[in-house]
Write an enzyme that holds these catalytic residues in place. Structure first.
Site, PDB file in Angstrom:
ATOM      1  N   ARG A 142     -37.899  25.599 -86.237  1.00  0.00           N
ATOM      2  CA  ARG A 142     -36.464  25.299 -86.391  1.00  0.00           C
ATOM      3  C   ARG A 142     -36.018  25.165 -87.846  1.00  0.00           C
ATOM      4  NH1 ARG A 142     -37.505  21.718 -81.928  1.00  0.00           N
ATOM      5  NH2 ARG A 142     -37.080  22.843 -79.998  1.00  0.00           N
ATOM      6  N   LYS A 148     -26.693  35.024 -94.896  1.00  0.00           N
ATOM      7  CA  LYS A 148     -26.724  35.854 -93.690  1.00  0.00           C
ATOM      8  C   LYS A 148     -28.124  36.429 -93.547  1.00  0.00           C
ATOM      9  CE  LYS A 148     -21.994  37.445 -92.931  1.00  0.00           C
ATOM     10  NZ  LYS A 148     -21.147  38.644 -92.730  1.00  0.00           N
ATOM     11  N   GLU A 164     -21.586  47.805-103.442  1.00  0.00           N
ATOM     12  CA  GLU A 164     -21.158  46.430-103.143  1.00  0.00           C
ATOM     13  C   GLU A 164     -20.420  45.826-104.345  1.00  0.00           C
ATOM     14  OE1 GLU A 164     -21.215  44.997-100.284  1.00  0.00           O
ATOM     15  OE2 GLU A 164     -22.778  46.003 -99.123  1.00  0.00           O
ATOM     16  N   LYS A 210     -18.862  36.748-104.943  1.00  0.00           N
ATOM     17  CA  LYS A 210     -19.355  36.550-103.586  1.00  0.00           C
ATOM     18  C   LYS A 210     -19.501  35.062-103.268  1.00  0.00           C
ATOM     19  CE  LYS A 210     -22.640  37.463-100.052  1.00  0.00           C
ATOM     20  NZ  LYS A 210     -23.583  38.326 -99.397  1.00  0.00           N
ATOM     21  N   GLU A 260     -18.194  32.394 -91.788  1.00  0.00           N
ATOM     22  CA  GLU A 260     -17.313  33.535 -91.485  1.00  0.00           C
ATOM     23  C   GLU A 260     -16.297  33.221 -90.393  1.00  0.00           C
ATOM     24  OE1 GLU A 260     -18.900  37.671 -92.184  1.00  0.00           O
ATOM     25  OE2 GLU A 260     -18.437  37.858 -90.068  1.00  0.00           O
ATOM     26  N   ARG A 287     -14.338  34.636 -95.221  1.00  0.00           N
ATOM     27  CA  ARG A 287     -15.550  35.419 -95.533  1.00  0.00           C
ATOM     28  C   ARG A 287     -15.483  36.847 -95.000  1.00  0.00           C
ATOM     29  NH1 ARG A 287     -21.921  33.525 -95.420  1.00  0.00           N
ATOM     30  NH2 ARG A 287     -22.728  35.543 -96.071  1.00  0.00           N
ATOM     31  N   ASN A 294     -16.544  41.845 -95.673  1.00  0.00           N
ATOM     32  CA  ASN A 294     -16.839  42.981 -94.801  1.00  0.00           C
ATOM     33  C   ASN A 294     -15.973  44.195 -95.125  1.00  0.00           C
ATOM     34  OD1 ASN A 294     -18.892  41.989 -92.955  1.00  0.00           O
ATOM     35  ND2 ASN A 294     -17.349  40.474 -92.405  1.00  0.00           N
ATOM     36  N   HIS A 337     -17.167  47.663 -94.588  1.00  0.00           N
ATOM     37  CA  HIS A 337     -18.384  47.565 -93.776  1.00  0.00           C
ATOM     38  C   HIS A 337     -18.171  47.877 -92.294  1.00  0.00           C
ATOM     39  CE1 HIS A 337     -20.011  45.864 -97.383  1.00  0.00           C
ATOM     40  NE2 HIS A 337     -21.197  45.690 -96.823  1.00  0.00           N
ATOM     41  N   HIS A 341     -20.907  50.267 -91.694  1.00  0.00           N
ATOM     42  CA  HIS A 341     -22.006  49.974 -90.773  1.00  0.00           C
ATOM     43  C   HIS A 341     -22.128  51.038 -89.686  1.00  0.00           C
ATOM     44  CE1 HIS A 341     -22.632  45.387 -91.530  1.00  0.00           C
ATOM     45  NE2 HIS A 341     -23.444  46.120 -92.248  1.00  0.00           N
ATOM     46  N   HIS A 363     -27.933  51.500 -97.211  1.00  0.00           N
ATOM     47  CA  HIS A 363     -26.801  50.661 -96.810  1.00  0.00           C
ATOM     48  C   HIS A 363     -25.587  50.884 -97.721  1.00  0.00           C
ATOM     49  CE1 HIS A 363     -24.537  47.200 -95.415  1.00  0.00           C
ATOM     50  NE2 HIS A 363     -24.480  46.747 -96.647  1.00  0.00           N
TER      51      HIS A 363
END
Lengths: 343, 343
Positions: free
Chosen positions: A106, A128, A170, A210, A220, A224, A228, A231, A235, A250
């Site tokens: 955990r 993330k 980016e 960032k 998010e 946030r 994206n 993206h 993506h 990417h």
């Protein structure tokens, strides 16, 4: 906000951070390339080679199987919550290692040492973590901020041009989200002539942009989502390229996504057309093209799985100007297809 | 603190909670037994049967494969972050479902409907999720509080006596952690004659005790470790019983663990011997015995993997009296073996 250390000697920083930690409590995850950096990186730490997971490279290995390999090393070698997992590599390694660390017992401690430009300005920061599942990018993951991120620009000397340009996409996004002067500097950068110091300055700037956003909205819920930008379509293009067996990096997919989503911004939000054209020219010049128009239905289907979406369609972050964004826009499929045709 | 609803009509509560949610955004995870409750439970929700994962029963299925089955349903059926996963079952189902929900797209909504006493007083509350890995209990997991927990004592009418006693072990632990009067009431309960109302009162009390502790320390930095009383040895016994192919229920193993750790408490912290003897008698009378003395090395090895440990040994929470605890005690292996011999 996570603690980010800029340095030109990651090995020394690491030795200081790990000082006092028992050697059996230090674990490493790397890939087949970045494991070669580890000898030098852990020189001063008296590194135990048995505590390393070496992952296969590439987005196609960003899987639950890779995560299980890291979990198994940690479990078999008796890692504790207070043990430290050091992730040495690009975004695939820091995403997988970060997920494994955030879920092992955990949650154990985690330090990122990003070795690519993409990971230094984006992937290794902000917490993330995750892996691909059911053919979808980062379908499974956690929000879990690493304890430290060590950014050493010397790693970039080894970086192929394609990888460097991937990270640069980016940074262009960061420029679009912040201010014109930074964007223009990026678009006019002569990559061959960039010194390490100048690159470090640009990286710091991107990291700051960032971080300000992530600190205000770590999970998010709203703001946030601006990160994206580019993206949603990016993506989908990246997933398509993997499905087709000719994977883009990417950032290469994101560069194409930025063009398409800037086009949507021009049409829907009045984003200045001349800046759109400047970015588009830059992308056309520096990034490999990818044929999209035979796959618009697949691409749209992939976009429908985007994590930001609600039930009623594809959710876009759009820009009305540089640094001026508008969250939660739903565009028609026709307009999305038109945008894809511009790439 | 999570929101816990006590009711005698879970179906009505669920219908109210899900009112306004589109049907395609409701997902269910259950096991082969508890799926039989779902028809009635979702009667008023107009339940879509295609959105259900039915897991195999039992601790041995608390695996990454089961989690993957839930992830696959969610991904294939297009679940969103705003979709809701309803976990209907005992601790295995709520632990697996909770983990899947907390990691799907980095976190979707989750409602627990615990159907066993153990899950109602313990497993479904407090946000510990996870699964077993490398033969170790809950080796992988997250801390993630469910949005709602619906506690309906009517489920307990269907519960076999063994399952009921399993949950009761956790309640005895709550008694030991809070006050003598509650503990004595539990030890003198005539299980055959307990009304639903009286049971509900006891469950409320246990839930309150657990919640107060979890609210003060959700991520088990300190105080929450008291809830592990009986579990360091209990988990080892449970893992042993699974390895041996004759699995004990979680609470059955915890009952034995409580006796052993109370013995340690008597020896190390002066816990009152008469209460220890009373609990020991109760456990001997109501729980199946398990032969431990041929497996002390295996048991000790299993304890060394406990999540609370630091490098230097097995970490116990011990009691100096009822409601008086002492965290982070390290006992000698000899004493631990002596404690095992008392069980």
């Amino acid at each position: 906000m996570e603690s980010i250390i800029f340095t030109t000697d990651a090995g020394m920083v690491l030795a200081e951070l790990l000082d006092g930690t028992q050697h059996e409590d230090i674990f490493i995850v790397a890939d087949k390339h970045t494991v070669l950096f580890c000898d030098r990186l852990f020189e001063k730490v008296d590194w135990l080679p048995s505590h390393v997971t070496v992952l296969d490279c590439g987005e196609e290995n960003k899987s639950v199987e890779s995560v299980s390999r890291i979990w198994m090393m940690l479990s078999k070698q008796g890692a504790r919550r207070s043990s430290i997992l050091v992730c040495v590599g690009g975004g695939v390694v820091t995403d997988l290692g970060g997920f494994a660390a955030s879920t092992f017992k955990r949650g154990m401690r985690c330090i990122n040492v990003p070795t690519t430009l993409l990971a230094q300005v984006d992937a290794s920061l902000g917490g993330k973590t995750g892996f691909n599942f059911n053919g979808l990018k980062n379908e499974i993951g956690t929000f879990s901020i690493p304890e430290k991120v060590i950014i050493d620009t010397r790693f970039l000397n080894h970086l192929p041009v394609r990888e460097r340009m991937s990270g640069f996409a980016e940074m262009i996004k960061h420029g679009l989200l912040s201010n014109r002067e930074y964007l223009i500097r990026l678009l006019n950068l002569e990559h061959q002539e960039t010194t390490q110091e100048y690159m470090l300055e640009l990286i710091r700037r991107s990291v700051t942009i960032k971080n300000e956003i992530v600190t205000r909205d770590p999970r998010e819920q709203g703001l946030r989502k601006v990160l994206n930008f580019g993206h949603t379509i990016g993506h989908a293009i990246e997933s398509l390229s993997i499905m087709q067996g000719s994977p883009l990096l990417h950032g290469e997919a994101v560069a194409l996504g930025l063009v398409a989503e800037l086009y949507l911004s021009v049409k829907e939000k009045g984003f200045p057309e001349e800046i759109y054209r400047e970015v588009r020219n830059f992308v056309k010049q520096h990034y490999p093209p990818y044929p999209l128009m035979n796959h618009v239905d697949t691409l749209y289907e992939l976009m429908l799985h985007d994590k930001k979406n609600e039930r009623w369609g594809v959710n876009f972050t759009l820009l009305s100007g540089i640094g001026e964004f508008s969250l939660d826009n739903y565009c028609s499929k026709d307009l999305v297809v038109e945008a894809l045709s511009q790439v």
